[in-house]
Design a protein around this motif. Structure first.
Motif, short mmCIF file in Angstrom:
data_model
loop_
_atom_site.label_atom_id
_atom_site.label_comp_id
_atom_site.label_asym_id
_atom_site.label_seq_id
_atom_site.Cartn_x
_atom_site.Cartn_y
_atom_site.Cartn_z
N SER A 114 42.47 25.60 25.46
CA SER A 114 43.65 26.18 26.09
C SER A 114 43.75 25.75 27.55
CB SER A 114 43.64 27.71 25.99
OG SER A 114 42.51 28.24 26.66
N SER A 119 34.75 27.31 22.49
CA SER A 119 36.10 26.98 22.94
C SER A 119 36.08 26.46 24.38
CB SER A 119 37.00 28.21 22.86
OG SER A 119 37.20 28.61 21.52
N ALA A 165 40.59 19.95 18.95
CA ALA A 165 40.13 21.27 18.52
C ALA A 165 39.85 21.20 17.03
CB ALA A 165 41.17 22.33 18.84
N SER A 216 38.77 26.33 19.84
CA SER A 216 40.09 26.11 20.43
C SER A 216 40.00 25.50 21.82
CB SER A 216 40.86 27.43 20.50
OG SER A 216 41.06 27.98 19.21
N GLY A 222 40.30 25.35 15.50
CA GLY A 222 41.25 26.28 16.10
C GLY A 222 42.50 25.62 16.60
N ALA A 223 43.07 26.21 17.67
CA ALA A 223 44.37 25.80 18.20
C ALA A 223 44.23 25.11 19.55
CB ALA A 223 45.26 27.02 18.33
N THR A 277 46.54 25.15 23.07
CA THR A 277 47.68 25.75 23.77
C THR A 277 47.86 25.05 25.11
OG1 THR A 277 47.25 27.90 22.73
CG2 THR A 277 48.69 27.88 24.66
N ALA A 320 44.67 19.27 16.62
CA ALA A 320 44.21 20.64 16.37
C ALA A 320 44.17 20.91 14.88
CB ALA A 320 45.12 21.64 17.07
#
Length: 257
Positions: free
Chosen positions: A221, A201, A235, A219, A238-239, A241, A53
């Motif tokens: 998630s 995303s 990613a 991202s 972004g992140a 999760t 990430a």
């Protein structure tokens, strides 16, 4: 007597013909695909990561496991829930992999991810699919998938082919799955040859069973927990999760850095 001779000659001819034809029945028929097999996507060092990430990698829920691949966070990013040097360790573990934390290895991985995304972006699409992938069976090729306000995958998407078959999906917006959705590989098809370029995303809800290298522009998630990914989560800006998520990179990893 003449009739008997003729019958004998006919019998010998028929018997000889059978000897020639029977082996032909067992010759395997080559598989016929709608599209030619695309070249695989060069991943370079990003192939060593189970998760990479740019800003953050976190796992608020316990039970997240990354198998046979590195965890990477870019030079300005942070990670929580995994072992040191990440903070608040305890919710995630890494088996046969290292943590590349704010270092050159992670940065190189991101550069290689950008190159992989560029490579996919230059491919000519073989077919534009319906935005709902569930219920479809596909063979090798390059596919474009548009935006769906609810979910791009509900139920099963089946990929058929053999060990050399390559599947490339370009999602022009978000990629969202419904809980319980699956990408199912036919006999011989390898998760290493499945690639997803996501222009925004990716959200893999609930107990989604995902396959392939996911390269998201923003991202990734895994809400609610229980999802699995056979491949990689990347990613770019972004992140990532995780929530009680399992990532298995065992069949695709090059070698942990």
């Amino acid at each position: 007597m003449t009739k008997l001779i003729k019958n004998n000659i006919a019998y010998k001819f028929f018997y000889s013909l059978l000897i020639v034809l029977i082996p032909l029945v067992f010759i395997p028929v080559p598989k016929i695909y709608a599209f030619s097999n695309p070249a695989t996507v060069p991943l370079l060092t990003v192939g060593n990561f189970a998760a990479l990430a740019h800003t953050t990698i976190t796992t608020p829920l316990a039970g997240t496991v990354l198998n046979n691949g590195d965890l990477g966070v870019d030079t300005s990013g942070v990670c929580t829930g995994f072992p040191i040097p990440c903070t608040a360790s305890g919710n995630g573990i890494i088996n046969t992999g290292a943590i590349q934390y704010q270092n050159a290895v992670a940065l190189t991985g991101q550069n290689n991810a950008t190159a992989a995304v560029t490579n996919i972006g230059l491919r000519a699409s073989d077919q534009t699919l319906a935005t709902q992938l569930g219920g479809q069976t596909l063979t090798q090729g390059v596919y474009t998938v548009g935006h769906d306000a609810t979910s791009n995958l509900t139920g099963d998407l089946t990929l058929n082919g053999d060990a050399s078959s390559v599947f490339i999906f370009h999602l022009t917006s978000d990629f969202v799955t419904s809980t319980g959705s699956r990408v199912v590989l036919g006999t011989g098809v390898s998760a290493c040859n499945v690639f997803w370029k996501v222009d925004s995303s990716a959200t893999f809800n609930g107990t989604t069973s995902m396959v392939g290298t996911v390269l998201a522009q923003a991202s990734i998630s895994f809400p609610a927990g229980g999802a699995t990914l056979s491949g990689r989560a990347i990613a770019q800006t972004g992140a990532i999760t995780f929530n009680n998520t399992t990532v298995n990179n065992s069949s695709c990893a090059s070698s942990p850095s």
